[in-house]
Design a protein around this motif. Sequence first.
Motif, PDB file in Angstrom:
ATOM      1  N   ALA A  22      34.166  38.255  28.006  1.00  0.00           N
ATOM      2  CA  ALA A  22      35.123  38.952  28.757  1.00  0.00           C
ATOM      3  C   ALA A  22      36.145  38.015  29.234  1.00  0.00           C
ATOM      4  O   ALA A  22      36.062  36.993  29.764  1.00  0.00           O
ATOM      5  CB  ALA A  22      34.760  39.788  29.725  1.00  0.00           C
ATOM      6  N   ILE A  23      37.572  38.192  28.808  1.00  0.00           N
ATOM      7  CA  ILE A  23      38.697  37.584  29.644  1.00  0.00           C
ATOM      8  C   ILE A  23      39.551  38.531  30.390  1.00  0.00           C
ATOM      9  O   ILE A  23      39.945  39.563  29.975  1.00  0.00           O
ATOM     10  CB  ILE A  23      39.619  36.909  28.693  1.00  0.00           C
ATOM     11  CG1 ILE A  23      38.509  35.741  27.996  1.00  0.00           C
ATOM     12  CG2 ILE A  23      40.786  36.121  29.331  1.00  0.00           C
ATOM     13  CD1 ILE A  23      39.418  35.147  26.653  1.00  0.00           C
ATOM     14  N   GLY A  24      39.645  38.027  31.684  1.00  0.00           N
ATOM     15  CA  GLY A  24      40.370  38.881  32.541  1.00  0.00           C
ATOM     16  C   GLY A  24      41.074  38.332  33.656  1.00  0.00           C
ATOM     17  O   GLY A  24      41.088  37.177  33.814  1.00  0.00           O
ATOM     18  N   SER A  59      40.253  42.933  36.505  1.00  0.00           N
ATOM     19  CA  SER A  59      39.948  42.826  35.218  1.00  0.00           C
ATOM     20  C   SER A  59      40.126  43.682  34.263  1.00  0.00           C
ATOM     21  O   SER A  59      39.934  43.716  32.800  1.00  0.00           O
ATOM     22  CB  SER A  59      38.523  41.951  35.022  1.00  0.00           C
ATOM     23  OG  SER A  59      38.492  41.114  35.499  1.00  0.00           O
ATOM     24  N   SER A  60      40.507  44.998  34.703  1.00  0.00           N
ATOM     25  CA  SER A  60      40.409  46.171  33.838  1.00  0.00           C
ATOM     26  C   SER A  60      41.720  45.714  32.892  1.00  0.00           C
ATOM     27  O   SER A  60      42.844  45.258  33.387  1.00  0.00           O
ATOM     28  CB  SER A  60      40.796  47.248  34.694  1.00  0.00           C
ATOM     29  OG  SER A  60      39.817  47.889  35.252  1.00  0.00           O
ATOM     30  N   GLY A  61      41.396  46.086  31.594  1.00  0.00           N
ATOM     31  CA  GLY A  61      42.582  45.924  30.659  1.00  0.00           C
ATOM     32  C   GLY A  61      42.301  44.672  29.993  1.00  0.00           C
ATOM     33  O   GLY A  61      43.290  44.282  29.128  1.00  0.00           O
ATOM     34  N   GLY A  62      41.346  43.779  30.290  1.00  0.00           N
ATOM     35  CA  GLY A  62      41.172  42.738  29.556  1.00  0.00           C
ATOM     36  C   GLY A  62      40.296  43.022  28.422  1.00  0.00           C
ATOM     37  O   GLY A  62      40.023  43.872  27.774  1.00  0.00           O
ATOM     38  N   ILE A  72      36.781  42.975  20.360  1.00  0.00           N
ATOM     39  CA  ILE A  72      35.922  44.103  20.051  1.00  0.00           C
ATOM     40  C   ILE A  72      36.277  45.400  20.943  1.00  0.00           C
ATOM     41  O   ILE A  72      35.903  46.412  20.921  1.00  0.00           O
ATOM     42  CB  ILE A  72      34.427  44.082  19.978  1.00  0.00           C
ATOM     43  CG1 ILE A  72      33.933  43.130  21.247  1.00  0.00           C
ATOM     44  CG2 ILE A  72      33.968  43.072  18.545  1.00  0.00           C
ATOM     45  CD1 ILE A  72      32.304  43.167  21.548  1.00  0.00           C
ATOM     46  N   GLY A  73      36.546  45.083  22.175  1.00  0.00           N
ATOM     47  CA  GLY A  73      37.034  46.046  23.220  1.00  0.00           C
ATOM     48  C   GLY A  73      37.945  45.452  24.117  1.00  0.00           C
ATOM     49  O   GLY A  73      38.404  44.510  24.230  1.00  0.00           O
ATOM     50  N   ILE A  74      38.154  46.605  25.009  1.00  0.00           N
ATOM     51  CA  ILE A  74      39.098  46.505  26.229  1.00  0.00           C
ATOM     52  C   ILE A  74      38.242  46.829  27.474  1.00  0.00           C
ATOM     53  O   ILE A  74      37.862  48.191  27.626  1.00  0.00           O
ATOM     54  CB  ILE A  74      40.395  47.400  26.137  1.00  0.00           C
ATOM     55  CG1 ILE A  74      41.062  47.042  24.800  1.00  0.00           C
ATOM     56  CG2 ILE A  74      41.170  47.111  27.448  1.00  0.00           C
ATOM     57  CD1 ILE A  74      41.857  45.587  24.927  1.00  0.00           C
ATOM     58  N   THR A  75      38.187  45.809  28.602  1.00  0.00           N
ATOM     59  CA  THR A  75      37.500  46.292  29.560  1.00  0.00           C
ATOM     60  C   THR A  75      38.172  47.400  30.544  1.00  0.00           C
ATOM     61  O   THR A  75      39.282  47.277  30.338  1.00  0.00           O
ATOM     62  CB  THR A  75      37.083  45.100  30.308  1.00  0.00           C
ATOM     63  OG1 THR A  75      38.384  44.531  30.812  1.00  0.00           O
ATOM     64  CG2 THR A  75      36.206  44.213  29.723  1.00  0.00           C
ATOM     65  N   TYR A  76      37.267  48.088  31.168  1.00  0.00           N
ATOM     66  CA  TYR A  76      37.844  49.248  32.050  1.00  0.00           C
ATOM     67  C   TYR A  76      37.291  49.507  33.405  1.00  0.00           C
ATOM     68  O   TYR A  76      38.094  50.057  34.323  1.00  0.00           O
ATOM     69  CB  TYR A  76      38.264  50.284  31.337  1.00  0.00           C
ATOM     70  CG  TYR A  76      36.873  51.214  31.137  1.00  0.00           C
ATOM     71  CD1 TYR A  76      36.586  52.372  31.941  1.00  0.00           C
ATOM     72  CD2 TYR A  76      36.063  51.081  29.887  1.00  0.00           C
ATOM     73  CE1 TYR A  76      35.542  53.088  31.745  1.00  0.00           C
ATOM     74  CE2 TYR A  76      34.939  52.033  29.785  1.00  0.00           C
ATOM     75  CZ  TYR A  76      34.723  52.902  30.676  1.00  0.00           C
ATOM     76  OH  TYR A  76      33.580  53.638  30.474  1.00  0.00           O
ATOM     77  N   ALA A  77      35.912  49.083  33.480  1.00  0.00           N
ATOM     78  CA  ALA A  77      35.414  49.345  34.782  1.00  0.00           C
ATOM     79  C   ALA A  77      33.930  48.293  34.962  1.00  0.00           C
ATOM     80  O   ALA A  77      33.432  48.152  33.998  1.00  0.00           O
ATOM     81  CB  ALA A  77      34.964  50.857  34.877  1.00  0.00           C
ATOM     82  N   ILE A  89      35.825  49.857  26.384  1.00  0.00           N
ATOM     83  CA  ILE A  89      36.163  50.842  25.350  1.00  0.00           C
ATOM     84  C   ILE A  89      36.217  49.942  23.845  1.00  0.00           C
ATOM     85  O   ILE A  89      37.017  49.100  24.054  1.00  0.00           O
ATOM     86  CB  ILE A  89      37.314  51.715  25.418  1.00  0.00           C
ATOM     87  CG1 ILE A  89      37.125  52.523  26.936  1.00  0.00           C
ATOM     88  CG2 ILE A  89      37.544  52.549  24.452  1.00  0.00           C
ATOM     89  CD1 ILE A  89      38.299  53.302  27.272  1.00  0.00           C
ATOM     90  N   PRO A  90      35.514  50.511  22.802  1.00  0.00           N
ATOM     91  CA  PRO A  90      35.630  49.811  21.703  1.00  0.00           C
ATOM     92  C   PRO A  90      37.189  49.677  20.914  1.00  0.00           C
ATOM     93  O   PRO A  90      37.849  50.653  21.131  1.00  0.00           O
ATOM     94  CB  PRO A  90      34.656  50.667  20.614  1.00  0.00           C
ATOM     95  CG  PRO A  90      33.630  51.157  21.671  1.00  0.00           C
ATOM     96  CD  PRO A  90      34.670  51.603  22.917  1.00  0.00           C
ATOM     97  N   ILE A  91      37.446  48.710  20.476  1.00  0.00           N
ATOM     98  CA  ILE A  91      39.007  48.449  20.109  1.00  0.00           C
ATOM     99  C   ILE A  91      39.230  49.363  18.999  1.00  0.00           C
ATOM    100  O   ILE A  91      40.510  49.954  19.000  1.00  0.00           O
ATOM    101  CB  ILE A  91      39.175  47.030  19.527  1.00  0.00           C
ATOM    102  CG1 ILE A  91      40.537  46.781  19.372  1.00  0.00           C
ATOM    103  CG2 ILE A  91      38.397  46.816  18.354  1.00  0.00           C
ATOM    104  CD1 ILE A  91      41.166  46.815  20.862  1.00  0.00           C
TER     105      ILE A  91
END
Length: 106
Positions: A22-24, A59-62, A72-77, A89-91
């Motif tokens: 994860a990158i945020g 980091s949400s939206g990372g 593969i996805g966008i972090t949200y929580a 959430i999967p990309i």
Amino acid sequence: ASNGLKKVKIGKKVNSGSNVTAIGSPLGLKNTISTGIISAMFQDNIEVYQHTAPISPGSSGGALFDKNGNLIGITYASLTEGQNLSFAIPIEYYEKEYNKVKKIIQ
């Protein structure tokens, strides 16, 4: 594009146990990297990846990447009540929505 950066490659669906990165920007600390695994996948209204790569507020939206560097996805929580309970959430859901908007704009 003109900035010389390469486009990110979109990854395929992953399974529980897959390595992720994860990158945020938690608390404004830009480009913070953490690693973990997909610990579970579940369906709410849409499929969600539960992962152990720590993410903090900001980091949400990372981006969430697979072991090959594919998005593969966008972090949200993340849940503060436990340890390493983070979600993405999967990309492919973002791709579907992007394509819908793109058709409307054109």
